[in-house]
Design a protein around this motif. Structure first.
Motif, PDB file in Angstrom:
ATOM      1  N   ALA A   7       0.806  -1.294  -0.432  1.00 25.79           N
ATOM      2  CA  ALA A   7      -0.232   0.098   0.313  1.00 25.79           C
ATOM      3  C   ALA A   7       0.504   1.016  -0.097  1.00 25.79           C
ATOM      4  N   GLY A   8       0.494   2.490  -0.585  1.00 25.29           N
ATOM      5  CA  GLY A   8       0.753   3.204  -0.621  1.00 25.29           C
ATOM      6  C   GLY A   8       0.096   4.676   0.032  1.00 25.29           C
ATOM      7  N   MET A  35      -4.699   4.728  -7.581  1.00 27.85           N
ATOM      8  CA  MET A  35      -5.005   3.229  -7.517  1.00 27.85           C
ATOM      9  C   MET A  35      -5.380   2.250  -6.909  1.00 27.85           C
ATOM     10  N   ARG A  36      -6.109   1.843  -7.200  1.00 33.70           N
ATOM     11  CA  ARG A  36      -6.815   0.055  -6.075  1.00 33.70           C
ATOM     12  C   ARG A  36      -6.470  -1.056  -6.441  1.00 33.70           C
ATOM     13  N   GLY A  37      -6.352  -1.919  -5.486  1.00 30.87           N
ATOM     14  CA  GLY A  37      -5.897  -3.382  -6.630  1.00 30.87           C
ATOM     15  C   GLY A  37      -4.499  -3.524  -7.720  1.00 30.87           C
ATOM     16  N   ALA A  38      -5.703  -4.094  -8.605  1.00 32.37           N
ATOM     17  CA  ALA A  38      -4.731  -4.741  -9.773  1.00 32.37           C
ATOM     18  C   ALA A  38      -4.761  -3.127 -10.417  1.00 32.37           C
ATOM     19  N   GLU A  63       3.727 -13.891  -4.276  1.00 30.81           N
ATOM     20  CA  GLU A  63       2.470 -13.393  -4.828  1.00 30.81           C
ATOM     21  C   GLU A  63       1.566 -11.674  -3.428  1.00 30.81           C
ATOM     22  N   LEU A  64       1.203 -11.249  -5.169  1.00 32.98           N
ATOM     23  CA  LEU A  64       1.463  -9.530  -4.209  1.00 32.98           C
ATOM     24  C   LEU A  64       0.261  -9.289  -3.720  1.00 32.98           C
ATOM     25  N   PHE A  65      -0.490  -8.667  -2.917  1.00 36.60           N
ATOM     26  CA  PHE A  65      -1.759  -8.564  -2.919  1.00 36.60           C
ATOM     27  C   PHE A  65      -2.074  -6.989  -2.468  1.00 36.60           C
ATOM     28  N   PRO A  66      -2.272  -6.234  -3.258  1.00 35.50           N
ATOM     29  CA  PRO A  66      -2.299  -4.908  -4.149  1.00 35.50           C
ATOM     30  C   PRO A  66      -3.644  -4.228  -3.001  1.00 35.50           C
ATOM     31  N   SER A  93      -8.914  -3.348   4.972  1.00 35.93           N
ATOM     32  CA  SER A  93      -8.602  -4.463   3.454  1.00 35.93           C
ATOM     33  C   SER A  93      -6.870  -5.478   4.705  1.00 35.93           C
ATOM     34  N   LEU A  94      -6.311  -5.472   5.054  1.00 35.28           N
ATOM     35  CA  LEU A  94      -5.454  -5.911   5.830  1.00 35.28           C
ATOM     36  C   LEU A  94      -6.296  -6.562   6.694  1.00 35.28           C
TER      37      LEU A  94
END
Length: 495
Positions: A7-8, A35-38, A63-66, A93-94
């Protein structure tokens, strides 16, 4: 293969700037927008630290979970509503999508909200409370103001090493290496050293001394000792009235003795260069006189460093423009003046029209517009690509843009506020910077990456603005007692 959440949430907060920074500012598309997710994975050239982290993690088949990435132009305090909405989305989300093996956060390090002096420490505290004892690593802007809260809640932090920030992706790659080290081995020892003086922003460039040599020494310390995993020097953001405002050295490694030794050595080197970190600037009138008589083969750059939107400036003060017009400088270009009212008036009048404008001067207390007649030479609107060394790979949208001419001075007027750190801000308005003798940029140092190669002379100008480059001029209330306000400057005393 590890499952890594990313996350940023980035903001550089100038607590002396007028106005506040709200949720809509984090959605603005002067850079990447929100931006979110993919969507976070879709730009392989994304020039921020997150882009570098993603590239390395994908190559290693993790495996990335953006979750979310957003940035707002530097400005006044982040509102509590904006902070809680964005931080809350990340934390929720976390909590809902765990467990994770590690967390990477792309943070700035100098966010201040109406509720939290050290907003990133609060983000890290909340992240840690949700994910527990797993590696949490964050990248930082070189201008982060780092305190004990961030040091406690992050397993490791790594900052940019260039200003202009041309190593943002490389910093994300360094953050990835730290996460891999933490996943494979024990926790890293950590050390932080706080320096006893503030460093004015325009003296922090790694293109010039002494910071150029300081960062070379940092990299040598890191490379020469196998027990050192990472070192960072953050000169700080000296426009934030908070207790942790200032410069720090960070070191991470295999043993406490190693990180203490490295941190002490780098801090001693920086302290030995203290005299180089004093303000020293030209007035607008002095700069305009130099511009009028300039006879170099390439351009002269006048840096309007105190109205830099990249440090929270409003981007609309007109001190340099007025001085250039008064001096009758025959060939000067200026970008970017943020004035939606004047941009709209130029668009309504059309190309070729002469319009009377109250140009800029609308947002900083004590400033006033420059009433002038100007010729509308070019109009533009919509998004355009940035190609410079710092932000190449992004697009920007400044809304309605107009190129106006006042005598020999051409000004790019925009509806949105951002600093001029890329030549494409001029090109969007039909100006090729290298073809002009005097180039004026509203930027403190980031302009150097794309504009310095055009120039034989750079003049830093102390025109009025919300980013006073002399910290001794600012109305501090929260600094640590005794902190010197610039190199060999006066020590701050509580009023």
């Amino acid at each position: 293969m590890a499952r890594i959440a990313i996350a940023g949430f980035l903001h550089e907060t100038n607590t002396f700037a007028p106005g506040t920074t709200g949720y809509a500012d984090f959605q603005a598309r002067t850079m990447a927008g929100m931006m979110r997710g993919a969507e976070m994975l879709q730009n392989p050239k994304f020039p921020m630290a997150t882009g570098g982290f993603i590239a390395r993690a994908q190559a290693a088949r993790h495996e990335l979970f953006p979750i979310l990435w957003c940035f707002a132009e530097p400005g006044g305090y982040v509102t509590a509503a904006a902070f809680e909405r964005i931080a809350g989305e990340i934390i929720a989300s976390l909590a809902a999508n765990g467990p994770f093996d590690a967390v990477y956060l792309d943070l700035h390090g100098a966010m201040v909200t109406t509720e939290h002096d050290d907003a990133e420490a609060e983000i890290l505290r909340r992240v840690r409370a949700v994910v527990g004892d797993i590696p949490v690593v964050n990248s930082l802007d070189l201008h982060g103001n780092i305190g004990d809260g961030m040091l406690t809640h992050a397993d490791a932090m790594v900052a940019y090493r260039t200003y202009p920030h041309v190593d943002m992706r490389a910093t994300g790659e360094r953050a990835f290496r730290l996460i891999e080290a933490l996943l494979a081995g024990p926790p890293l020892a950590k050390a932080m050293r706080t320096l006893p003086f503030l460093l004015p922003i325009h003296r922090q460039s790694t293109f010039t001394e002494p910071c150029k040599s300081i960062y070379e020494a940092l990299e040598k310390l890191e490379a020469d000792d196998p027990d050192i995993a990472s070192m960072s020097f953050l000169p700080g953001f000296p426009l934030a009235d908070i207790p942790m405002c200032g410069a720090v050295v960070l070191a991470y490694g295999k043993s406490q003795a190693a990180v203490d030794r490295a941190a002490d050595e780098l801090a001693a080197l920086i302290n030995s260069q203290e005299a180089a970190f004093e303000p020293g600037l030209k007035t607008p009138a002095e700069a305009a006189k130099l511009a009028f008589g300039y006879a170099g083969n390439r351009s002269m750059i006048l840096a309007d460093i105190q109205d830099n939107p990249g440090a929270g400036g409003t981007g609309d003060t007109v001190g340099i423009i007025e001085a250039l017009v008064a001096q009758k400088v025959p060939d000067a270009i200026v970008a970017i003046l943020a004035d939606p009212e004047s941009a709209a008036k130029a668009h309504a009048a059309g190309i070729g029209a002469t319009v009377t404008l109250d140009l800029g001067g609308k947002t900083v207390p004590g400033q006033k517009p420059f009433r002038t007649e100007a010729v509308v030479e070019q109009l533009a609107e919509g998004s355009f690509a940035l190609t410079g060394p710092m932000l190449g790979g992004l697009t920007s949208d400044l809304g309605k843009v107009a190129r106006i001419r006042i005598g020999g001075v051409r000004v790019v007027v925009s509806s949105a506020r951002t600093q001029c750190n890329d030549q494409d801000y001029f090109r969007h308005a039909g100006i090729e910077p290298k073809d002009h003798k005097i180039i004026v940029v509203k930027s403190s140092n980031h302009y150097r990456a794309d504009f310095q190669p055009l120039s034989d002379a750079i003049v830093e100008v102390a025109a009025p603005g919300a980013c006073d480059m002399n910290p001794a001029n600012l109305p501090w209330t929260k600094l640590p007692e005794g902190l010197r306000l610039y190199g060999n400057g006066p020590a701050w005393k509580r009023p």
